[in-house]
Scaffold this motif. Structure first.
Motif, PDB file in Angstrom:
ATOM      1  N   ASP A  73      46.363 -90.910  22.950  1.00  0.00           N
ATOM      2  CA  ASP A  73      47.746 -91.272  23.298  1.00  0.00           C
ATOM      3  C   ASP A  73      47.697 -92.117  24.573  1.00  0.00           C
ATOM      4  O   ASP A  73      46.692 -92.131  25.298  1.00  0.00           O
ATOM      5  CB  ASP A  73      48.599 -90.011  23.504  1.00  0.00           C
ATOM      6  N   THR A  74      48.785 -92.795  24.845  1.00  0.00           N
ATOM      7  CA  THR A  74      48.835 -93.622  26.048  1.00  0.00           C
ATOM      8  C   THR A  74      49.019 -92.739  27.302  1.00  0.00           C
ATOM      9  O   THR A  74      49.564 -91.634  27.203  1.00  0.00           O
ATOM     10  CB  THR A  74      49.979 -94.649  25.948  1.00  0.00           C
ATOM     11  N   VAL A  75      48.595 -93.240  28.446  1.00  0.00           N
ATOM     12  CA  VAL A  75      48.779 -92.486  29.690  1.00  0.00           C
ATOM     13  C   VAL A  75      50.268 -92.287  30.013  1.00  0.00           C
ATOM     14  O   VAL A  75      50.620 -91.433  30.817  1.00  0.00           O
ATOM     15  CB  VAL A  75      48.091 -93.164  30.908  1.00  0.00           C
ATOM     16  N   ASN A  76      51.120 -93.069  29.349  1.00  0.00           N
ATOM     17  CA  ASN A  76      52.560 -92.905  29.584  1.00  0.00           C
ATOM     18  C   ASN A  76      53.165 -91.781  28.744  1.00  0.00           C
ATOM     19  O   ASN A  76      54.383 -91.556  28.801  1.00  0.00           O
ATOM     20  CB  ASN A  76      53.300 -94.220  29.279  1.00  0.00           C
ATOM     21  N   ALA A  77      52.331 -91.096  27.961  1.00  0.00           N
ATOM     22  CA  ALA A  77      52.861 -90.044  27.082  1.00  0.00           C
ATOM     23  C   ALA A  77      53.595 -88.980  27.888  1.00  0.00           C
ATOM     24  O   ALA A  77      54.646 -88.495  27.466  1.00  0.00           O
ATOM     25  CB  ALA A  77      51.731 -89.420  26.270  1.00  0.00           C
ATOM     26  N   ARG A  78      53.039 -88.600  29.048  1.00  0.00           N
ATOM     27  CA  ARG A  78      53.691 -87.540  29.832  1.00  0.00           C
ATOM     28  C   ARG A  78      54.972 -88.028  30.520  1.00  0.00           C
ATOM     29  O   ARG A  78      56.042 -87.462  30.295  1.00  0.00           O
ATOM     30  CB  ARG A  78      52.712 -86.946  30.846  1.00  0.00           C
ATOM     31  N   PRO A  79      54.890 -89.128  31.328  1.00  0.00           N
ATOM     32  CA  PRO A  79      56.123 -89.528  32.014  1.00  0.00           C
ATOM     33  C   PRO A  79      57.232 -89.999  31.075  1.00  0.00           C
ATOM     34  O   PRO A  79      58.407 -89.731  31.335  1.00  0.00           O
ATOM     35  CB  PRO A  79      55.674 -90.664  32.945  1.00  0.00           C
TER      36      PRO A  79
ATOM     37  N   GLU B 227      51.719 -83.798  26.999  1.00  0.00           N
ATOM     38  CA  GLU B 227      50.411 -83.789  27.671  1.00  0.00           C
ATOM     39  C   GLU B 227      49.611 -82.618  27.108  1.00  0.00           C
ATOM     40  O   GLU B 227      50.000 -81.458  27.250  1.00  0.00           O
ATOM     41  CB  GLU B 227      50.561 -83.623  29.185  1.00  0.00           C
ATOM     42  N   LEU B 228      48.492 -82.915  26.473  1.00  0.00           N
ATOM     43  CA  LEU B 228      47.677 -81.873  25.835  1.00  0.00           C
ATOM     44  C   LEU B 228      46.257 -81.956  26.346  1.00  0.00           C
ATOM     45  O   LEU B 228      45.739 -83.065  26.535  1.00  0.00           O
ATOM     46  CB  LEU B 228      47.636 -82.098  24.319  1.00  0.00           C
ATOM     47  N   PRO B 229      45.586 -80.812  26.511  1.00  0.00           N
ATOM     48  CA  PRO B 229      44.220 -80.856  27.024  1.00  0.00           C
ATOM     49  C   PRO B 229      43.249 -81.568  26.089  1.00  0.00           C
ATOM     50  O   PRO B 229      42.337 -82.246  26.552  1.00  0.00           O
ATOM     51  CB  PRO B 229      43.839 -79.380  27.184  1.00  0.00           C
ATOM     52  N   ASP B 230      43.430 -81.447  24.769  1.00  0.00           N
ATOM     53  CA  ASP B 230      42.444 -82.088  23.883  1.00  0.00           C
ATOM     54  C   ASP B 230      42.940 -83.410  23.304  1.00  0.00           C
ATOM     55  O   ASP B 230      42.670 -83.748  22.160  1.00  0.00           O
ATOM     56  CB  ASP B 230      42.002 -81.115  22.776  1.00  0.00           C
ATOM     57  N   THR B 231      43.634 -84.151  24.133  1.00  0.00           N
ATOM     58  CA  THR B 231      44.019 -85.528  23.769  1.00  0.00           C
ATOM     59  C   THR B 231      43.336 -86.465  24.753  1.00  0.00           C
ATOM     60  O   THR B 231      43.246 -86.147  25.941  1.00  0.00           O
ATOM     61  CB  THR B 231      45.552 -85.692  23.878  1.00  0.00           C
ATOM     62  N   ILE B 232      42.850 -87.594  24.248  1.00  0.00           N
ATOM     63  CA  ILE B 232      42.301 -88.613  25.155  1.00  0.00           C
ATOM     64  C   ILE B 232      43.418 -89.603  25.474  1.00  0.00           C
ATOM     65  O   ILE B 232      44.030 -90.172  24.556  1.00  0.00           O
ATOM     66  CB  ILE B 232      41.107 -89.346  24.508  1.00  0.00           C
ATOM     67  N   TYR B 233      43.701 -89.747  26.764  1.00  0.00           N
ATOM     68  CA  TYR B 233      44.757 -90.664  27.188  1.00  0.00           C
ATOM     69  C   TYR B 233      44.133 -91.983  27.622  1.00  0.00           C
ATOM     70  O   TYR B 233      43.177 -91.997  28.385  1.00  0.00           O
ATOM     71  CB  TYR B 233      45.596 -90.028  28.309  1.00  0.00           C
ATOM     72  N   PHE B 234      44.673 -93.083  27.097  1.00  0.00           N
ATOM     73  CA  PHE B 234      44.095 -94.397  27.397  1.00  0.00           C
ATOM     74  C   PHE B 234      45.139 -95.296  28.065  1.00  0.00           C
ATOM     75  O   PHE B 234      46.332 -95.129  27.871  1.00  0.00           O
ATOM     76  CB  PHE B 234      43.549 -95.052  26.122  1.00  0.00           C
ATOM     77  N   GLU B 235      44.606 -96.239  28.850  1.00  0.00           N
ATOM     78  CA  GLU B 235      45.477 -97.204  29.528  1.00  0.00           C
ATOM     79  C   GLU B 235      45.381 -98.531  28.802  1.00  0.00           C
ATOM     80  O   GLU B 235      44.320 -98.868  28.266  1.00  0.00           O
ATOM     81  CB  GLU B 235      45.014 -97.407  30.966  1.00  0.00           C
ATOM     82  N   GLY B 236      46.475 -99.292  28.793  1.00  0.00           N
ATOM     83  CA  GLY B 236      46.438-100.620  28.187  1.00  0.00           C
ATOM     84  C   GLY B 236      46.466-100.532  26.674  1.00  0.00           C
ATOM     85  O   GLY B 236      46.776 -99.483  26.101  1.00  0.00           O
TER      86      GLY B 236
END
Ligand SMILES: C[S@@+](CC[C@H](N)C(=O)[O-])C[C@H]1O[C@@H](n2cnc3c(N)ncnc32)[C@H](O)[C@@H]1O
Length: 263
Positions: A88-94, A99-108
């Motif tokens: 998921d994107t790093v913007n998923a939380r804001p 926000e999940l521990p076993d998700t990889i958050y990516f930028e761009g």
């Protein structure tokens, strides 16, 4: 002479929604799975997506990449012969509250996976939140191995949600053209539900903000008590709405499920 438009609210710069339905719960325990199942009794969007994916995901093998996975609500449909990766994107939380521990958050715009390394890309209710959908579809194409499959869902008759991060509604011909332009072939687009499903969904949507208020004020609580009177009606609409999902799908519908192959 004053314009009629001045009487109405200019939505162009709105940044918040008046009411937001509860976020999906991650179905990671038996209790959470039961709560998700209860949600699907009333949330016709989620029920229709679940119905379509439960015919597709259990049989897939290899790596399933769930992009824009949010709370990973459909992960449990993936069979034991598959591996699951949620990104998921790093913007998923804001922007979305996920926000999940076993998700990889990516930028761009580039996904953290190698070219041709994925067997199935799953993308549910995400493409409408991406300002440049062609970029996401290019990444799906890049990540899939030749012969790999994209399974995509988008809403059609849905309210403006996660404001302002909800940019598009797609039609079958729009999806077909976007997917072909990204290099996909064997594109299929299926309607989820019909005008009857939409009518049930919209009538239920009138009651929901009162039944599940976002504020805990006295007025909201009183209206909630009054709204409880609509419950038999809401149950009936949920039953009828679910029954309409068994049809062929119509020109008006809750949303679309699309599948496509990377040649
Ligand atoms: C409505 S939620 C859907 C979540 C989940 N797929 C589901 O079906 O419940 C939209 C998701 O899209 C994600 N998203 C938004 N922009 C994105 C992008 N450019 N790339 C990947 N995911 C994105 C958000 O972070 C959020 O998790």
């Amino acid at each position: 002479m004053p314009s009629r438009l001045d009487e109405r609210r200019n939505l162009a710069n709105v940044t918040e929604e008046a009411w937001r339905p509860p976020l999906h719960i991650t179905p990671d325990t038996r209790l959470h799975r039961s709560l998700s199942a209860v949600r699907r009794c009333f949330d016709l969007q989620a029920a229709s997506i679940w119905r379509d994916l439960s015919g597709e995901l259990p049989g897939v093998s290899g790596l399933v990449l769930d992009v824009g996975c949010g709370a990973q609500p459909y992960r449990q449909l993936i069979g034991s012969s598959s591996d699951y990766l949620g990104i998921d994107t790093v913007n998923a939380r804001p922007d979305f509250g996920y926000e999940l521990p076993d998700t990889i958050y990516f930028e761009g715009g580039t996904w953290p996976v190698a070219d041709g390394s994925v067997d199935v890309v799953l993308c549910t209710e995400t493409l409408e939140h991406v300002l440049e959908p062609a970029t996401l579809l290019d990444e799906a194409h890049r990540s899939l191995r030749p012969g790999g499959r994209l399974i995509l869902t988008v809403p059609f008759a849905a309210r403006w949600h996660f404001i302002p991060h909800d940019y598009w509604r797609y039609t079958p011909s729009g999806l077909y053209n976007l997917l072909r332009a990204a290099g996909f072939r064997e594109v299929c687009v299926y309607a989820r539900g019909n005008a009857g499903t939409v009518a049930c969904y919209k009538l239920m949507a009138l009651a929901l903000p009162f039944l599940l208020p976002s504020s805990g004020g006295v007025r909201a609580r009183l209206l909630q008590l009054l709204a409880l009177l609509t419950l038999p009606f809401v149950f009936a609409l949920a039953l009828i709405g679910r029954a309409t999902l068994h049809g062929k799908g119509g020109d008006d519908c809750l949303g679309y499920t699309a599948t496509a192959l990377r040649p």
